[in-house]
Enzyme design. Structure first.
Site, PDB file in Angstrom:
ATOM      1  N   ALA A 159       5.802   6.534  -2.533  1.00  0.00           N
ATOM      2  CA  ALA A 159       5.499   7.803  -3.187  1.00  0.00           C
ATOM      3  C   ALA A 159       5.236   7.502  -4.659  1.00  0.00           C
ATOM      4  O   ALA A 159       5.631   6.450  -5.160  1.00  0.00           O
ATOM      5  CB  ALA A 159       6.692   8.739  -3.044  1.00  0.00           C
TER       6      ALA A 159
ATOM      7  N   GLY B 154       7.453   5.370   0.977  1.00  0.00           N
ATOM      8  CA  GLY B 154       6.548   6.316   1.617  1.00  0.00           C
ATOM      9  C   GLY B 154       5.326   5.626   2.207  1.00  0.00           C
ATOM     10  O   GLY B 154       4.748   6.100   3.193  1.00  0.00           O
TER      11      GLY B 154
ATOM     12  N   GLU C  45       6.368   4.379   5.418  1.00  0.00           N
ATOM     13  CA  GLU C  45       6.581   5.539   6.298  1.00  0.00           C
ATOM     14  C   GLU C  45       5.252   6.066   6.843  1.00  0.00           C
ATOM     15  O   GLU C  45       5.170   6.509   7.987  1.00  0.00           O
ATOM     16  CB  GLU C  45       7.354   6.634   5.543  1.00  0.00           C
ATOM     17  CG  GLU C  45       8.810   6.213   5.297  1.00  0.00           C
ATOM     18  CD  GLU C  45       9.568   7.189   4.425  1.00  0.00           C
ATOM     19  OE1 GLU C  45       9.114   7.431   3.291  1.00  0.00           O
ATOM     20  OE2 GLU C  45      10.604   7.716   4.867  1.00  0.00           O
TER      21      GLU C  45
HETATM   22  C1  3H9 Z   1       9.386   6.800  -1.927  1.00  0.00           C
HETATM   23  O1  3H9 Z   1       8.419   6.276  -1.452  1.00  0.00           O
HETATM   24  C2  3H9 Z   1      10.035   8.021  -1.365  1.00  0.00           C
HETATM   25  C3  3H9 Z   1       9.607   8.341   0.048  1.00  0.00           C
HETATM   26  O2  3H9 Z   1      10.502   7.749   0.986  1.00  0.00           O
HETATM   27  C4  3H9 Z   1       9.666   9.805   0.371  1.00  0.00           C
HETATM   28  C5  3H9 Z   1       8.706  10.691  -0.313  1.00  0.00           C
HETATM   29  C6  3H9 Z   1       8.755  12.102   0.214  1.00  0.00           C
HETATM   30  N1  3H9 Z   1       4.950   5.054  -8.263  1.00  0.00           N
HETATM   31  O3  3H9 Z   1       6.146  -3.492 -10.496  1.00  0.00           O
HETATM   32  P1  3H9 Z   1       4.837  -3.739 -11.137  1.00  0.00           P
HETATM   33  C7  3H9 Z   1       3.657   1.119 -11.311  1.00  0.00           C
HETATM   34  S1  3H9 Z   1      10.107   6.193  -3.321  1.00  0.00           S
HETATM   35  C8  3H9 Z   1       4.386   5.045  -9.477  1.00  0.00           C
HETATM   36  O4  3H9 Z   1       4.811  -4.280 -12.493  1.00  0.00           O
HETATM   37  P2  3H9 Z   1       4.241  -5.823  -9.229  1.00  0.00           P
HETATM   38  C9  3H9 Z   1       4.619   0.445 -12.264  1.00  0.00           C
HETATM   39  O5  3H9 Z   1       5.341   1.387 -13.008  1.00  0.00           O
HETATM   40  C10 3H9 Z   1       9.080   4.824  -3.797  1.00  0.00           C
HETATM   41  N2  3H9 Z   1       4.115   3.930 -10.189  1.00  0.00           N
HETATM   42  O6  3H9 Z   1       3.874  -4.619 -10.198  1.00  0.00           O
HETATM   43  C11 3H9 Z   1       3.684  -0.378 -13.095  1.00  0.00           C
HETATM   44  O7  3H9 Z   1       3.090   0.474 -14.046  1.00  0.00           O
HETATM   45  P3  3H9 Z   1       2.694  -0.084 -15.493  1.00  0.00           P
HETATM   46  C12 3H9 Z   1       9.349   3.635  -2.948  1.00  0.00           C
HETATM   47  C13 3H9 Z   1       4.431   2.772  -9.621  1.00  0.00           C
HETATM   48  O8  3H9 Z   1       2.981  -6.339  -8.713  1.00  0.00           O
HETATM   49  C14 3H9 Z   1       2.602  -0.794 -12.101  1.00  0.00           C
HETATM   50  O9  3H9 Z   1       2.692   0.126 -11.019  1.00  0.00           O
HETATM   51  N3  3H9 Z   1       8.567   2.523  -3.448  1.00  0.00           N
HETATM   52  C15 3H9 Z   1       5.021   2.695  -8.351  1.00  0.00           C
HETATM   53  O10 3H9 Z   1       5.206  -6.736  -9.893  1.00  0.00           O
HETATM   54  C16 3H9 Z   1       2.765  -2.189 -11.574  1.00  0.00           C
HETATM   55  O11 3H9 Z   1       4.080  -2.342 -11.075  1.00  0.00           O
HETATM   56  C17 3H9 Z   1       9.037   1.699  -4.383  1.00  0.00           C
HETATM   57  O12 3H9 Z   1      10.144   1.835  -4.848  1.00  0.00           O
HETATM   58  C18 3H9 Z   1       5.273   3.901  -7.660  1.00  0.00           C
HETATM   59  N4  3H9 Z   1       5.822   3.899  -6.437  1.00  0.00           N
HETATM   60  O13 3H9 Z   1       5.066  -5.180  -8.043  1.00  0.00           O
HETATM   61  C19 3H9 Z   1       8.130   0.572  -4.798  1.00  0.00           C
HETATM   62  N5  3H9 Z   1       5.229   1.393  -8.053  1.00  0.00           N
HETATM   63  O14 3H9 Z   1       1.663  -1.144 -15.241  1.00  0.00           O
HETATM   64  C20 3H9 Z   1       8.205   0.366  -6.268  1.00  0.00           C
HETATM   65  C21 3H9 Z   1       4.778   0.690  -9.095  1.00  0.00           C
HETATM   66  O15 3H9 Z   1       2.205   1.115 -16.216  1.00  0.00           O
HETATM   67  N6  3H9 Z   1       7.275  -0.619  -6.735  1.00  0.00           N
HETATM   68  N7  3H9 Z   1       4.293   1.505 -10.053  1.00  0.00           N
HETATM   69  O16 3H9 Z   1       3.968  -0.637 -16.062  1.00  0.00           O
HETATM   70  C22 3H9 Z   1       7.500  -1.956  -6.637  1.00  0.00           C
HETATM   71  O17 3H9 Z   1       8.484  -2.412  -6.079  1.00  0.00           O
HETATM   72  C23 3H9 Z   1       6.518  -2.876  -7.286  1.00  0.00           C
HETATM   73  O18 3H9 Z   1       5.786  -2.117  -8.212  1.00  0.00           O
HETATM   74  C24 3H9 Z   1       5.523  -3.560  -6.327  1.00  0.00           C
HETATM   75  C25 3H9 Z   1       4.452  -4.316  -7.157  1.00  0.00           C
HETATM   76  C26 3H9 Z   1       6.281  -4.571  -5.458  1.00  0.00           C
HETATM   77  C27 3H9 Z   1       4.814  -2.558  -5.460  1.00  0.00           C
END
Ligand code: 3H9
Length: 701
Positions: free
Chosen positions: A62, A101, A104
């Site tokens: 999400a 999400g 999901e």
């Molecule tokens: C969810 O899904 C709830 C659901 O179950 C239910 C819903 C109803 N949203 O980490 P990075 C941005 S909860 C917005 O440096 P990497 C991050 O801030 C979510 N922004 O890259 C950064 O911005 P900036 C569950 C996001 O390659 C940029 O992307 N999912 C999100 O080292 C790059 O990120 C998670 O918790 C997001 N979801 O790693 C996954 N994700 O460049 C969270 C990232 O401006 N994300 N950004 O600083 C991660 O674990 C890592 O970002 C990922 C990539 C592994 C994907």
């Protein structure tokens, strides 16, 4: 179709492509785009639908930035229903990370294919949440309750081949081009008349779950919760998956997800998520600052610290040359590294092969002349400025031009060390935390003359070795250790004022600290602080100050290593046991110097230990030592085990209210003396203006 979702027909296959950089998060536009595309596919000539993503990853979750704002239609559950109810099979094609999400969405599809390097997972727990779009109901239906519990409560992703073994993924695509491979896979499914596999149609037989499974899980998770509340609710969702029909289970999941979404714990953890990423950015450095190549690293010193640092590099495939004074020291250092790797192997977290490869990447030398071809040197010898200067002068003589020269000092003046070379622009601090191969934090210390590309390269290297980096300017103790002084002092002062060691530690542990400060002192060795105090001339002349710690050392009670300190330690289990002898000694010492002991509340313990951190943090901000308040939070959460569910000391202060913190510090000053409590000017200024550190931070840009 939309800016972020496109739709095309390739032969008889509909292909939905999401393109919402950087991580294809499920923003409102993406949700709407997918819904429109799935609806369109119902009415055209397509026979199956492939959902895939452009860029570096499948949908990573999400959009966290939307949390806390008014929800916008269409909600994720309605997208998942549209996918699941599709009359044509929907196939998720996964690369990168399908998380939260995003995973999901994939689970609502009828089939999931992935390339081998892909990972899938439900990391919501790391944001203080639970999967809110069916993850807790669908995963146990295909992978079993036990595997679901592990996946969802750890939040750790699993690699595609393992996910296939678990039943989470149906097919690994070997083709280089995932989209083409997924289309072929979809065509095969159509040809074979594969059914519309809906996970929701599976029921879990409650008899397959061991009696007492959920209670045991709750107890186990509570022990490591440290103020986090999501784990317990995840167990409730899994119970619902076993005992309730799908729709009721989904409803239960939704209710608990909403509760968590508005909880202070999740807000704090989301703050840390963004703070961690912001900390990697250096304010006055453009994103495209050039970087130097780092393909080989040398570590000076093969002790516990040097060895741990060497492992960080070897773990990501970077060759390391470790320098020690003689062969014996070198052998000892290599021995420690091997022992550490064997522990990891024993835990099943690494294969023999991987261990062999990593150890092979670490070679040793006793000759500085061998350092001619390395790209980065990290000095990790003991804390002696003269020795460090000597080493840097030697490095200056043997290293090729352009090498990054880093010191892993905790306290010494990085500029003085840089001045021992003819290339201060290439010198900076890389302050690792012990054990270096485990602790996530890396304080990158910017010297007066450190070049921009050296900084940019070091921050990037930090990320490559899986550290969370925070930038500090040069000062005694940098951000983390400088703030710690008052914390340890007050923990001991509280003993003189009437607390037992257990009372102090358990108040802080209940708050969520991994270990209270007195138990931590016992672990680190009370003799360390004792020796450090011997050389200090700046400490107030007060018989109360560090009295108990000093007496314990003089009694030979150095902490865990001598079997006793503030506590006694069980010889076998190392369990800490309150020591009535120490408690009596504290009382007697207080009486001897005329301190009237009193009952002290847990609240006062927290205030007296944490407010000095916050106060020093305010000074560090004002002096520009830290870039922003949230960087300090990152330092404390990742380097000092401050509970992530409290968001770090500066965030925590903002939640209490800076006026309240300031007033309390003034009260302590009036009672306990100016030598210990002097409100920082910035704290006073913000308290009077009714502002938070976060607001001040945003104003600074
Ligand atoms: C969810 O899904 C709830 C659901 O179950 C239910 C819903 C109803 N949203 O980490 P990075 C941005 S909860 C917005 O440096 P990497 C991050 O801030 C979510 N922004 O890259 C950064 O911005 P900036 C569950 C996001 O390659 C940029 O992307 N999912 C999100 O080292 C790059 O990120 C998670 O918790 C997001 N979801 O790693 C996954 N994700 O460049 C969270 C990232 O401006 N994300 N950004 O600083 C991660 O674990 C890592 O970002 C990922 C990539 C592994 C994907």
């Amino acid at each position: 179709m939309s800016d972020v979702v496109s739709y095309e027909l390739v032969d008889n296959i509909a292909v939905i492509s999401v393109n919402n950089p950087p991580v294809n998060a499920l923003s409102q536009a993406v949700r709407e785009g997918i819904l429109d595309a799935v609806t369109t596919a119902q009415g055209d000539a397509s026979e199956a639908i492939v959902l895939h993503c452009e860029g570096r990853t499948f949908i990573a979750g999400a959009d966290i930035k939307e949390f806390g704002k008014p929800p916008q239609e269409p909600g994720l559950p309605s997208i998942l229903s549209a996918i699941e109810d599709s009359s044509k099979p929907v196939i998720a094609a996964i690369h990168g990370t399908a998380l939260g999400g995003g995973f999901e969405v994939a689970l609502a599809c009828h089939y999931r294919c992935a390339i081998a390097s892909a990972k899938v997972g439900l990391p919501e727990v790391k944001l203080g949440l639970l999967p809110g779009a069916g993850g807790t109901q669908r995963v146990p239906r295909i992978a079993g309750v036990k595997a679901a519990l592990e996946l969802i409560t750890s939040g750790n992703p699993v690699a595609a081949p393992k996910a296939k073994d678990m039943g989470l993924v149906d097919e690994i695509i070997a083709a280089e081009d995932l989209k083409a491979g997924a289309i072929e896979y979809a065509k095969g499914l159509v040809e074979s008349g594969a059914p519309l596999k809906r996970i929701r149609d599976i029921t879990i037989d409650p008899a397959t779950v061991e009696p007492g499974f959920f209670d045991a899980a709750r107890k186990r998770l509570a022990r490591r919760a440290r103020g986090q509340i999501a784990q317990d609710k995840i167990v409730s969702c899994l119970e619902a998956a076993v005992n309730l029909p799908m729709d009721e289970g989904l409803q239960r999941e939704r209710e608990l997800f909403r509760e968590l979404l508005t909880s202070p714990e999740s807000a704090a953890m989301r703050h840390i998520f963004f703070a961690e990423r912001l900390a990697a950015k250096i304010k006055d450095l453009p994103r495209d600052t050039p970087r130097r190549e780092v393909n080989k690293v040398a570590i000076i010193g093969g002790g516990t610290m040097g060895g741990g640092i060497a492992m960080c590099f070897a773990n990501v495939g970077i060759p390391v040359l470790m320098l020690e004074i003689d062969d014996e020291a070198l052998q000892r250092g290599m021995g420690i590294i091997e022992k550490n790797y064997k522990i990891t192997l024993g835990k099943g977290k690494m294969t023999e092969d991987q261990m062999g490869q990593r150890i092979a990447l670490i070679t040793g030398t006793t000759d500085y002349a061998d350092l001619g071809d390395v790209d980065m040197v990290i000095e990790a010898v003991f804390e002696n400025l003269e020795l460090k200067k000597e080493i840097f002068a030697k490095l200056d003589g043997v290293c090729k031009p352009g090498v990054i020269l880093a010191t892993n000092t905790s306290y010494q003046d990085v500029d003085a060390i840089a001045a021992a070379t003819s290339r201060p622009q290439d010198v900076l601090g890389m302050h690792f935390f012990s054990p270096a191969n485990v602790m996530k934090l890396l304080e990158v210390v910017r010297g007066e003359k450190t070049a921009d590309d050296v900084l940019a390269t070091t921050m990037a290297i930090g990320k490559r070795i899986n550290k969370v980096c925070a930038l500090s300017r040069v000062c005694y103790g940098f951000i983390g250790n400088r703030m710690l002084g008052g914390y340890g002092r007050e923990a001991q002062m509280l003993l003189m004022d009437g607390c037992t060691p257990s009372q102090v530690d358990s108040a802080l542990e209940k708050f969520g600290m991994a270990m209270g400060p007195l138990a931590m002192g016992d672990l680190a060795g009370l003799d360390v602080g004792y020796k450090a105090r011997q050389g200090r001339t700046d400490l107030p002349d007060d018989p109360k100050l560090y009295r108990i710690g000093t007496l314990l050392v003089e009694m030979g009670r150095y902490g865990q290593k001598t079997g006793s300190g503030f506590y006694q330690y069980d010889a076998e289990t190392r369990a800490r046991i309150a020591d009535p002898e120490v408690e009596a000694m504290i009382k007697a010492e207080a009486a001897k110097i005329g301190v009237e002991q009193r009952d002290i509340s847990d609240e006062e313990i927290l205030q007296r230990c944490f407010y000095p951190l916050i106060n020093e943090g305010a000074r560090i901000l004002f002096e520009g030592i830290a870039q922003r308040p949230s960087d300090i939070d990152v330092v404390y959460v990742f380097g000092y085990a401050f509970p992530v569910a409290k968001g770090g000391p500066m965030y925590y202060a903002d939640q209490i209210g800076l006026k309240q913190v300031y007033d309390k510090i003034c009260e302590f000053r009036d009672r306990d003396g100016e030598q210990y409590w002097q409100p920082a000017p910035l704290l006073k200024q913000l308290a009077e203006a009714g502002k938070t550190f976060a607001e001040w931070g945003s104003e600074q840009g």
